[in-house]
Design a protein around this motif. Structure first.
Motif, PDB file in Angstrom:
ATOM      1  N   THR A   1      36.156  15.285   8.404  1.00 54.37           N
ATOM      2  CA  THR A   1      35.988  14.589   9.677  1.00 54.37           C
ATOM      3  C   THR A   1      35.722  15.618  10.775  1.00 54.37           C
ATOM      4  OG1 THR A   1      38.372  14.681  10.060  1.00 54.37           O
ATOM      5  CG2 THR A   1      37.498  12.680   9.022  1.00 54.37           C
ATOM      6  N   ILE A   2      35.261  15.135  11.917  1.00 49.93           N
ATOM      7  CA  ILE A   2      34.979  16.033  13.035  1.00 49.93           C
ATOM      8  C   ILE A   2      36.235  16.784  13.455  1.00 49.93           C
ATOM      9  CG2 ILE A   2      34.292  16.112  15.469  1.00 49.93           C
ATOM     10  CD1 ILE A   2      32.393  13.818  14.928  1.00 49.93           C
ATOM     11  N   THR A   3      37.381  16.099  13.429  1.00 50.24           N
ATOM     12  CA  THR A   3      38.623  16.760  13.830  1.00 50.24           C
ATOM     13  C   THR A   3      38.988  17.886  12.868  1.00 50.24           C
ATOM     14  OG1 THR A   3      39.827  14.990  12.686  1.00 50.24           O
ATOM     15  CG2 THR A   3      39.565  14.778  15.060  1.00 50.24           C
ATOM     16  N   SER A   4      38.721  17.710  11.579  1.00 56.09           N
ATOM     17  CA  SER A   4      39.021  18.766  10.610  1.00 56.09           C
ATOM     18  C   SER A   4      38.089  19.961  10.795  1.00 56.09           C
ATOM     19  CB  SER A   4      38.902  18.224   9.182  1.00 56.09           C
ATOM     20  OG  SER A   4      39.929  17.295   8.902  1.00 56.09           O
ATOM     21  N   TRP A   5      36.800  19.690  11.044  1.00 56.60           N
ATOM     22  CA  TRP A   5      35.861  20.780  11.305  1.00 56.60           C
ATOM     23  C   TRP A   5      36.260  21.534  12.573  1.00 56.60           C
ATOM     24  CZ3 TRP A   5      32.977  22.818   7.830  1.00 56.60           C
ATOM     25  CH2 TRP A   5      32.360  22.051   6.834  1.00 56.60           C
TER      26      TRP A   5
END
Length: 271
Positions: A236-240
């Motif tokens: 997800t964007i948050t993980s990236w």
């Protein structure tokens, strides 16, 4: 990987006079310059409690297939195939539930356009304006939701990938070169069913088939591995953004070294 942020379009316009002249991610730059530029960008990613992901997009750069000058590589992605399908709202719809506690913008971004961060009245009008550039042509409507598969782990969210490469391209017809695992984004613990689910192993969907893993990662008790330096929960964007924050800090020198090595595998600039 790198990020595109709609909020920075105006900044590029003001700094360069025209977005067409921006060279921040110019592919013709030398390797060291590109690596340094990425780390600088990563160091500016906001902390989770202040981050806004509505205008942020992640761009994954695919590995080289043709061995010139890099070694041939490819990626295998795994996706979440469970959960309820995400159904985006119709154009003009507003609202949305606050399911992501780390996201400071919880509502659906509606009635907005890709160029809304640009002062169109000033930049895109008049004889001396840049109204012929791509910056002033961003008129397609767009929407963003913290409940989309790119923001939370739900149906069709990419969970991670494994990248394979050919370390040695010499071989014969009877003994061709073999692909080997270069690295994967998963944490080793996510490659196997949890201890409580061990009895239900037949129902567990392995993100990477065991036979495609090196022997060291086929061990379910393995917590760390040289093949899994990122240990991401999902893609997800948050993980990236979380990975970018780690790479942006100089104290993570070993992780930075691996990131650079993966960027230039086989090109003579791994260090």
């Amino acid at each position: 990987f790198f990020f595109l942020d709609a909020r920075r379009l105006q900044d590029h316009r003001e700094q360069n006079g025209s977005a067409e002249t921006s060279t921040e991610l110019d592919p013709l730059k030398k390797h060291k310059q590109l690596y340094t530029t990425l780390l600088k960008d990563f160091s500016h990613i906001s902390k989770p409690d202040k981050a806004q992901y509505d205008s942020l997009a992640v761009v994954n750069v695919s590995p080289s297939v043709v061995p010139n000058p890099y070694l041939p590589s490819f990626r295998i992605f795994s996706y979440n195939i469970s959960g309820t399908p995400y159904r985006p709202g119709d154009l003009g719809e507003t609202g949305g539930t606050q399911s992501d506690s780390n996201d400071s913008n919880h509502s659906l971004a509606s009635g907005r356009h890709l160029g809304d961060h640009v002062d169109r009245d000033t930049v895109c009008n008049g004889e001396d304006s840049g109204n012929s550039t791509w910056l002033c042509r961003l008129s397609s409507p767009w929407h963003s939701s913290p409940e989309s598969p790119s923001r939370i782990n739900t149906l069709w969210t990419p969970l991670g990938f494994a990248q394979y490469y050919l370390p040695n391209m010499t071989g014969t017809e009877k003994r061709p070169p073999k692909w080997k695992l270069e690295y994967l984004t998963f944490s080793p613990s996510r490659l196997h069913p949890a201890a409580a689910e061990a009895g239900a192993g037949a129902q567990f969907h392995y993100p990477i088939p065991l036979k495609q893993l090196p022997r060291s990662l086929r061990n379910a008790t393995r917590k760390k591995s040289k093949f899994a330096p990122y240990r991401m929960a999902d893609l997800t964007i948050t993980s990236w953004a979380g990975l970018a924050r780690r790479l942006g800090k100089s104290k993570h020198e070993k992780l930075r070294g691996l990131f650079k090595q993966y960027m230039y595998m086989g090109a003579g600039e791994e260090r």
